[in-house]
Design a protein around this motif. Structure first.
Motif, PDB file in Angstrom:
ATOM      1  N   THR A 186      57.708 -55.857  23.074  1.00 13.81           N
ATOM      2  CA  THR A 186      58.921 -56.621  23.387  1.00 13.81           C
ATOM      3  C   THR A 186      60.132 -56.033  22.671  1.00 13.81           C
ATOM      4  O   THR A 186      61.223 -55.948  23.245  1.00 13.81           O
ATOM      5  CB  THR A 186      58.739 -58.098  22.994  1.00 13.81           C
ATOM      6  OG1 THR A 186      57.577 -58.619  23.639  1.00 13.81           O
ATOM      7  CG2 THR A 186      59.945 -58.911  23.427  1.00 13.81           C
TER       8      THR A 186
ATOM      9  N   GLU B 114      63.470 -54.633  24.615  1.00 13.01           N
ATOM     10  CA  GLU B 114      64.838 -55.065  24.327  1.00 13.01           C
ATOM     11  C   GLU B 114      65.727 -53.861  24.022  1.00 13.01           C
ATOM     12  O   GLU B 114      66.861 -53.765  24.522  1.00 13.01           O
ATOM     13  CB  GLU B 114      64.842 -56.029  23.145  1.00 13.01           C
ATOM     14  CG  GLU B 114      64.202 -57.371  23.437  1.00 13.01           C
ATOM     15  CD  GLU B 114      64.095 -58.240  22.207  1.00 13.01           C
ATOM     16  OE1 GLU B 114      64.304 -59.456  22.329  1.00 13.01           O
ATOM     17  OE2 GLU B 114      63.811 -57.704  21.115  1.00 13.01           O
TER      18      GLU B 114
ATOM     19  N   ASP C 181      56.327 -65.583  28.686  1.00 13.98           N
ATOM     20  CA  ASP C 181      56.543 -65.303  27.266  1.00 13.98           C
ATOM     21  C   ASP C 181      57.605 -64.216  27.067  1.00 13.98           C
ATOM     22  O   ASP C 181      58.502 -64.357  26.230  1.00 13.98           O
ATOM     23  CB  ASP C 181      55.233 -64.866  26.601  1.00 13.98           C
ATOM     24  CG  ASP C 181      54.227 -66.007  26.491  1.00 13.98           C
ATOM     25  OD1 ASP C 181      54.635 -67.173  26.635  1.00 13.98           O
ATOM     26  OD2 ASP C 181      53.023 -65.719  26.295  1.00 13.98           O
TER      27      ASP C 181
ATOM     28  N   SER D 168      59.953 -63.252  29.176  1.00 17.34           N
ATOM     29  CA  SER D 168      61.271 -63.705  29.632  1.00 17.34           C
ATOM     30  C   SER D 168      61.939 -64.607  28.597  1.00 17.34           C
ATOM     31  O   SER D 168      63.161 -64.534  28.388  1.00 17.34           O
ATOM     32  CB  SER D 168      61.152 -64.428  30.973  1.00 17.34           C
ATOM     33  OG  SER D 168      60.432 -65.647  30.849  1.00 17.34           O
ATOM     34  N   HIS D 169      61.158 -65.467  27.942  1.00 17.26           N
ATOM     35  CA  HIS D 169      61.732 -66.353  26.922  1.00 17.26           C
ATOM     36  C   HIS D 169      62.314 -65.554  25.762  1.00 17.26           C
ATOM     37  O   HIS D 169      63.405 -65.875  25.260  1.00 17.26           O
ATOM     38  CB  HIS D 169      60.659 -67.312  26.403  1.00 17.26           C
ATOM     39  CG  HIS D 169      60.236 -68.332  27.417  1.00 17.26           C
ATOM     40  ND1 HIS D 169      59.007 -68.961  27.383  1.00 17.26           N
ATOM     41  CD2 HIS D 169      60.874 -68.822  28.502  1.00 17.26           C
ATOM     42  CE1 HIS D 169      58.919 -69.793  28.402  1.00 17.26           C
ATOM     43  NE2 HIS D 169      60.029 -69.718  29.102  1.00 17.26           N
ATOM     44  N   VAL D 170      61.627 -64.508  25.334  1.00 17.39           N
ATOM     45  CA  VAL D 170      62.125 -63.687  24.229  1.00 17.39           C
ATOM     46  C   VAL D 170      63.409 -62.958  24.641  1.00 17.39           C
ATOM     47  O   VAL D 170      64.380 -62.893  23.875  1.00 17.39           O
ATOM     48  CB  VAL D 170      61.053 -62.674  23.787  1.00 17.39           C
ATOM     49  CG1 VAL D 170      61.617 -61.720  22.730  1.00 17.39           C
ATOM     50  CG2 VAL D 170      59.829 -63.396  23.237  1.00 17.39           C
TER      51      VAL D 170
ATOM     52  N   LYS E  72      65.576 -63.838  26.953  1.00 18.53           N
ATOM     53  CA  LYS E  72      66.673 -64.804  27.069  1.00 18.53           C
ATOM     54  C   LYS E  72      67.216 -65.171  25.687  1.00 18.53           C
ATOM     55  O   LYS E  72      68.434 -65.294  25.500  1.00 18.53           O
ATOM     56  CB  LYS E  72      66.188 -66.060  27.791  1.00 18.53           C
ATOM     57  CG  LYS E  72      65.961 -65.879  29.280  1.00 18.53           C
ATOM     58  CD  LYS E  72      65.448 -67.170  29.911  1.00 18.53           C
ATOM     59  CE  LYS E  72      65.184 -66.983  31.394  1.00 18.53           C
ATOM     60  NZ  LYS E  72      64.622 -68.223  32.014  1.00 18.53           N
ATOM     61  N   ALA E  73      66.311 -65.348  24.739  1.00 13.88           N
ATOM     62  CA  ALA E  73      66.745 -65.674  23.377  1.00 13.88           C
ATOM     63  C   ALA E  73      67.568 -64.547  22.766  1.00 13.88           C
ATOM     64  O   ALA E  73      68.394 -64.782  21.875  1.00 13.88           O
ATOM     65  CB  ALA E  73      65.527 -65.980  22.500  1.00 13.88           C
ATOM     66  N   ASP E  74      67.362 -63.327  23.265  1.00 10.64           N
ATOM     67  CA  ASP E  74      68.106 -62.171  22.768  1.00 10.64           C
ATOM     68  C   ASP E  74      69.442 -62.011  23.493  1.00 10.64           C
ATOM     69  O   ASP E  74      70.164 -61.047  23.251  1.00 10.64           O
ATOM     70  CB  ASP E  74      67.258 -60.905  22.946  1.00 10.64           C
ATOM     71  CG  ASP E  74      67.773 -59.746  22.110  1.00 10.64           C
ATOM     72  OD1 ASP E  74      68.178 -59.977  20.956  1.00 10.64           O
ATOM     73  OD2 ASP E  74      67.786 -58.606  22.622  1.00 10.64           O
ATOM     74  N   GLY E  75      69.762 -62.942  24.397  1.00 10.65           N
ATOM     75  CA  GLY E  75      71.068 -62.924  25.052  1.00 10.65           C
ATOM     76  C   GLY E  75      71.129 -62.193  26.377  1.00 10.65           C
ATOM     77  O   GLY E  75      72.220 -62.005  26.930  1.00 10.65           O
TER      78      GLY E  75
END
Length: 467
Positions: free
Chosen positions: A274, A278, A307, A309-311, A313-316
């Protein structure tokens, strides 16, 4: 000398539809396949993704069944709700409820007699069915024929209402088609042409029981057309049993990947995947000084998709997801946002790997190495379309060496090792050697004993034996 669509034997009505689609010159698979289909031959056609296979079977199929088609009235009410359906606002509220589903609308409008289409296209995913429908509907506006799509995730009553207005060409996913057959709504006894789109998937063990039941309901005297990017030897016996003296169109050999796709192998540990993804998405192109507009990320499971996608999204990052658990409406919206550039990253299972026509995908990332080598060819074929250059990145962790090697045996070429500049990799990753073979070794009765001698890393044992 360039061949035109008119030289392929298509009539004026079909050619008018071709012009409406914006096609100018036939692709190689279209130029070779269309005349053979018009001759009435059974056909097995393999060509790389993005080469126009949909038009290669829809155009001649509509022409061949035209002589048996019944004129249909214009669908003036196509945008209106089906009889007995709820007003739009109320229907949206019902869909938010826990118990609402696409198949709970009642009662179903059962036709007086089963609808008997003349041609049938069976395809594995809803998105592929919709893509085929878009092509056929455009052409049918010029031929006076009707195409109906039936697929899971959509309301039964609307699809049945569409069928009762008449149907020349039926496009279906297997599960929904069998449901309609069980309810005595569709009669396949008049089918003159059967098309299996993505034939390798339709004839494998996952879909074959359903497809076999559909085939058994068809007339024996019919024309069969099988189209796919890959036609593996494993389905040859099934093809031989289904088809009669088929012609073959092979634009690409089995396992060949598109020349417009630059492939990259990224050795990494599972724990860093992940983080690497990113960093890759945020890396600017050296020539354009811009990050990629559209990145398609493939994961092995639905939970893995959620899982990742959530990470992200949290990264902006702007992210959406595609997998079988999402409602059809949500899948369509996700695909539309990705196609329009409103979403930078689409994380998906292999539901997105076949036939989805989204132009301008800058990069495909195999977050997980696919277990099926054919899926690798389909996945990376989502980029590098229409002559543009695309990039495919495959993240390979130490426990994924075996499926990687199967891919390289299948494609008969090595995926070049590539590192993201400036990224700090863990020491636990395994970098495949440059001189590894693309020929799969023959197994012997002693192979298992040799493989158990050690687990010493890249020079031998568990991983080294694959090189």
């Amino acid at each position: 000398m360039t061949t035109s669509f008119a030289e392929l034997g298509l009539n004026e009505q079909i050619l008018a539809g071709v012009n409406a689609l914006g096609f100018t010159e036939p692709t190689p698979v279209q130029a070779q396949a269309i005349p053979l289909v018009l001759e009435g031959r059974d056909l097995v056609a393999s060509a790389q993704t993005g080469t126009g296979k949909t038009a290669a079977f829809t155009l001649p199929t509509l022409q061949l069944i035209a002589a048996f088609s019944t004129p249909h009235e214009a669908d003036d009410d196509a945008v209106e709700p089906s009889a007995g359906s709820e007003p739009p606002k109320r229907r949206r509220r019902r869909r938010r409820g826990k118990k609402a589903s696409s198949d709970q609308a009642a009662p179903l409008p059962i036709p007086d007699a089963p609808v008997a289409p003349l041609a049938l296209v069976v395809t594995p995913t809803r998105e592929l069915a919709q893509q085929i429908e878009r092509v056929t509907t455009t052409v049918c506006q010029h031929t006076g024929q009707r195409c109906v799509i039936v697929m899971g995730g959509a309301r039964f009553d609307r699809q049945i209402a569409d069928l009762t207005r008449g149907c020349d060409l039926l496009v279906a996913t297997p599960g929904r088609l069998i449901d309609l057959m069980d309810r005595n709504i569709v009669d396949l006894g008049q089918i003159r042409i059967l098309v299996l789109d993505e034939a390798d998937r339709m004839l494998d063990m996952g879909f074959w029981p359903s497809v076999r039941r559909i085939v058994q309901a068809l007339p024996a005297d019919r024309q069969n057309l099988l189209f796919s990017a890959t036609i593996p030897p494993s389905i040859k016996s099934t093809i031989d049993a289904m088809l009669h003296d088929p012609a073959t169109v092979e634009i690409a050999r089995i396992g060949e990947t598109a020349e417009t796709v630059e492939e990259h192998l990224c050795p990494v540990t599972q724990g860093q995947k992940t983080q690497l993804l990113e960093a890759l998405i945020r890396t600017k192109d050296a020539e354009t000084d811009m990050t990629p507009d559209r990145v398609l990320v493939f994961c092995r499971t639905k939970h893995r998709v959620d899982d990742v996608s959530h990470v992200l999204k949290a990264d902006g990052l702007t992210v959406d997801v595609m997998h079988a658990d999402r409602r059809q409406e949500a899948r369509e919206k996700a695909l539309a946002r990705f196609r329009d550039g409103r979403v930078q990253v689409l994380v998906a299972t292999d539901v997105m790997s076949r036939g989805i026509d989204v132009s301008g995908i800058d990069a495909v990332v195999n977050y997980d190495v696919p277990m099926d080598p054919e899926d690798y060819v389909h996945r990376i074929g989502r980029t590098g379309r229409a002559g543009a250059t695309g990039h495919a990145y495959t993240f390979v962790a130490p426990d994924e060496i075996t499926p990687l090697r199967e891919i390289e045996y299948f494609t008969h070429k090595l995926v070049p090792v590539w590192d993201l500049p400036g990224f700090a990799y863990d020491e636990g990753r395994i970098i495949p050697p440059e001189g590894r073979s693309t020929t799969k070794p023959l197994r012997t009765m002693f192979s298992g004993a040799k493989s158990r001698r050690g687990f010493g890393g890249p020079s031998g044992g568990r991983y080294g034996r694959h090189y």
